[in-house]
Design a protein around this motif. Structure first.
Motif, PDB file in Angstrom:
ATOM      1  N   VAL A 104      21.655  20.607 -13.405  1.00 26.41           N
ATOM      2  CA  VAL A 104      21.449  20.310 -11.988  1.00 26.41           C
ATOM      3  C   VAL A 104      20.038  20.781 -11.642  1.00 26.41           C
ATOM      4  O   VAL A 104      19.706  21.949 -11.851  1.00 26.41           O
ATOM      5  CB  VAL A 104      22.502  21.016 -11.107  1.00 26.41           C
ATOM      6  N   ILE A 105      19.224  19.854 -11.128  1.00 24.53           N
ATOM      7  CA  ILE A 105      17.817  20.145 -10.850  1.00 24.53           C
ATOM      8  C   ILE A 105      17.533  19.902  -9.372  1.00 24.53           C
ATOM      9  O   ILE A 105      18.035  18.941  -8.782  1.00 24.53           O
ATOM     10  CB  ILE A 105      16.885  19.229 -11.671  1.00 24.53           C
ATOM     11  N   ALA A 106      16.705  20.769  -8.799  1.00 24.00           N
ATOM     12  CA  ALA A 106      16.194  20.561  -7.442  1.00 24.00           C
ATOM     13  C   ALA A 106      14.851  21.261  -7.334  1.00 24.00           C
ATOM     14  O   ALA A 106      14.544  22.162  -8.119  1.00 24.00           O
ATOM     15  CB  ALA A 106      17.166  21.108  -6.404  1.00 24.00           C
ATOM     16  N   GLY A 107      14.075  20.846  -6.373  1.00 23.83           N
ATOM     17  CA  GLY A 107      12.811  21.504  -6.102  1.00 23.83           C
ATOM     18  C   GLY A 107      13.017  22.659  -5.128  1.00 23.83           C
ATOM     19  O   GLY A 107      13.984  22.658  -4.365  1.00 23.83           O
ATOM     20  N   ASP A 108      12.119  23.622  -5.165  1.00 28.29           N
ATOM     21  CA  ASP A 108      12.278  24.750  -4.243  1.00 28.29           C
ATOM     22  C   ASP A 108      11.985  24.351  -2.795  1.00 28.29           C
ATOM     23  O   ASP A 108      12.282  25.104  -1.868  1.00 28.29           O
ATOM     24  CB  ASP A 108      11.430  25.951  -4.673  1.00 28.29           C
ATOM     25  N   GLN A 109      11.451  23.164  -2.581  1.00 26.38           N
ATOM     26  CA  GLN A 109      11.245  22.604  -1.238  1.00 26.38           C
ATOM     27  C   GLN A 109      11.958  21.245  -1.138  1.00 26.38           C
ATOM     28  O   GLN A 109      11.470  20.319  -0.507  1.00 26.38           O
ATOM     29  CB  GLN A 109       9.748  22.428  -0.952  1.00 26.38           C
ATOM     30  N   ASP A 110      13.114  21.148  -1.757  1.00 23.29           N
ATOM     31  CA  ASP A 110      13.835  19.887  -1.882  1.00 23.29           C
ATOM     32  C   ASP A 110      14.404  19.427  -0.543  1.00 23.29           C
ATOM     33  O   ASP A 110      14.623  20.231   0.358  1.00 23.29           O
ATOM     34  CB  ASP A 110      14.978  20.051  -2.889  1.00 23.29           C
ATOM     35  N   ILE A 111      14.680  18.119  -0.458  1.00 24.95           N
ATOM     36  CA  ILE A 111      15.320  17.582   0.741  1.00 24.95           C
ATOM     37  C   ILE A 111      16.818  17.869   0.763  1.00 24.95           C
ATOM     38  O   ILE A 111      17.459  17.734   1.792  1.00 24.95           O
ATOM     39  CB  ILE A 111      15.067  16.066   0.895  1.00 24.95           C
ATOM     40  N   VAL A 112      17.373  18.257  -0.387  1.00 21.61           N
ATOM     41  CA  VAL A 112      18.760  18.709  -0.446  1.00 21.61           C
ATOM     42  C   VAL A 112      18.734  20.220  -0.235  1.00 21.61           C
ATOM     43  O   VAL A 112      17.938  20.938  -0.854  1.00 21.61           O
ATOM     44  CB  VAL A 112      19.407  18.349  -1.801  1.00 21.61           C
ATOM     45  N   ALA A 113      19.595  20.689   0.651  1.00 24.27           N
ATOM     46  CA  ALA A 113      19.635  22.114   0.968  1.00 24.27           C
ATOM     47  C   ALA A 113      19.914  22.930  -0.297  1.00 24.27           C
ATOM     48  O   ALA A 113      20.737  22.540  -1.136  1.00 24.27           O
ATOM     49  CB  ALA A 113      20.700  22.392   2.025  1.00 24.27           C
ATOM     50  N   PHE A 114      19.232  24.047  -0.445  1.00 23.11           N
ATOM     51  CA  PHE A 114      19.366  24.911  -1.618  1.00 23.11           C
ATOM     52  C   PHE A 114      20.824  25.307  -1.839  1.00 23.11           C
ATOM     53  O   PHE A 114      21.329  25.252  -2.963  1.00 23.11           O
ATOM     54  CB  PHE A 114      18.480  26.153  -1.444  1.00 23.11           C
ATOM     55  N   GLU A 115      21.515  25.689  -0.777  1.00 21.41           N
ATOM     56  CA  GLU A 115      22.923  26.100  -0.890  1.00 21.41           C
ATOM     57  C   GLU A 115      23.792  24.962  -1.416  1.00 21.41           C
ATOM     58  O   GLU A 115      24.773  25.180  -2.124  1.00 21.41           O
ATOM     59  CB  GLU A 115      23.460  26.590   0.462  1.00 21.41           C
ATOM     60  N   HIS A 116      23.439  23.750  -1.044  1.00 16.41           N
ATOM     61  CA  HIS A 116      24.198  22.588  -1.491  1.00 16.41           C
ATOM     62  C   HIS A 116      24.008  22.358  -2.993  1.00 16.41           C
ATOM     63  O   HIS A 116      24.962  22.068  -3.712  1.00 16.41           O
ATOM     64  CB  HIS A 116      23.770  21.350  -0.696  1.00 16.41           C
ATOM     65  N   THR A 117      22.778  22.520  -3.446  1.00 13.23           N
ATOM     66  CA  THR A 117      22.500  22.403  -4.882  1.00 13.23           C
ATOM     67  C   THR A 117      23.263  23.475  -5.651  1.00 13.23           C
ATOM     68  O   THR A 117      23.828  23.203  -6.718  1.00 13.23           O
ATOM     69  CB  THR A 117      20.983  22.505  -5.146  1.00 13.23           C
ATOM     70  N   LEU A 118      23.305  24.689  -5.109  1.00 13.40           N
ATOM     71  CA  LEU A 118      24.085  25.761  -5.741  1.00 13.40           C
ATOM     72  C   LEU A 118      25.566  25.392  -5.809  1.00 13.40           C
ATOM     73  O   LEU A 118      26.226  25.660  -6.818  1.00 13.40           O
ATOM     74  CB  LEU A 118      23.918  27.073  -4.970  1.00 13.40           C
ATOM     75  N   LEU A 119      26.083  24.779  -4.751  1.00 11.32           N
ATOM     76  CA  LEU A 119      27.486  24.356  -4.728  1.00 11.32           C
ATOM     77  C   LEU A 119      27.768  23.356  -5.845  1.00 11.32           C
ATOM     78  O   LEU A 119      28.778  23.469  -6.545  1.00 11.32           O
ATOM     79  CB  LEU A 119      27.829  23.740  -3.364  1.00 11.32           C
TER      80      LEU A 119
END
Length: 156
Positions: free
Chosen positions: A127-142
């Motif tokens: 699971v990859i996301a940017g630290d300034q992603d348009i998907v909320a960080f908490e959501h990526t963690l979920l």
């Protein structure tokens, strides 16, 4: 033989209406009768996730980049921006306004993936996301926490 293939379609029926059977048939046409590595970005990540849930026997590895399980997983400012753009498209008399409105409506209202469903995924997953992603960080963690053994990478 290693093949890299991009499968895309013009779809305003919604993520749940995405032609998963077409994607599966596409793999067969390419001669891939075994498992494939799937990588999806943004809505493509949502589609890759749904494909893996529906056809886990066909997925060897899964990479989800900036995917979301439900619209509220996006950063609040983006969701608000989509709402405003949707209202503008609905009020517009431009020839492509109905198409724009349909796509924006999808971004406002979809997807709807229950995090509990992700526990069924057994393939190696990143699971990859940017630290300034348009998907909320908490959501990526979920998402990462809901897939057994998933690895998480936050890109600066």
């Amino acid at each position: 033989m290693l093949k890299k293939v991009i499968f895309d379609c013009d779809n305003t029926m919604g993520i749940e209406g995405y032609p998963m059977d077409d994607a599966l048939a596409f793999l067969y046409v390419l001669g891939n009768k075994d498992k494939a590595d799937l990588l999806g970005f943004s809505d493509g990540g949502n589609i890759a996730l749904l494909f893996a849930l529906r056809h886990p026997e066909r997925v060897r590895r899964l990479i989800l980049n900036s995917a979301n399980l439900f619209p509220e997983g996006l950063c609040g400012w983006l969701h608000e921006s989509f709402l405003q753009s949707y209202e503008e498209a609905c009020a517009s008399d431009e020839p492509d306004a109905p198409y724009k409105a349909a796509l924006l409506e999808l971004m406002i209202n979809e997807p709807h993936i229950d995090p509990a469903e992700l526990s069924a995924l057994t393939m190696p997953t990143l699971v990859i996301a940017g630290d300034q992603d348009i998907v909320a960080f908490e959501h990526t963690l979920l998402i990462a926490a809901s897939i057994p053994g998933a690895r998480l990478a936050i890109v600066p």
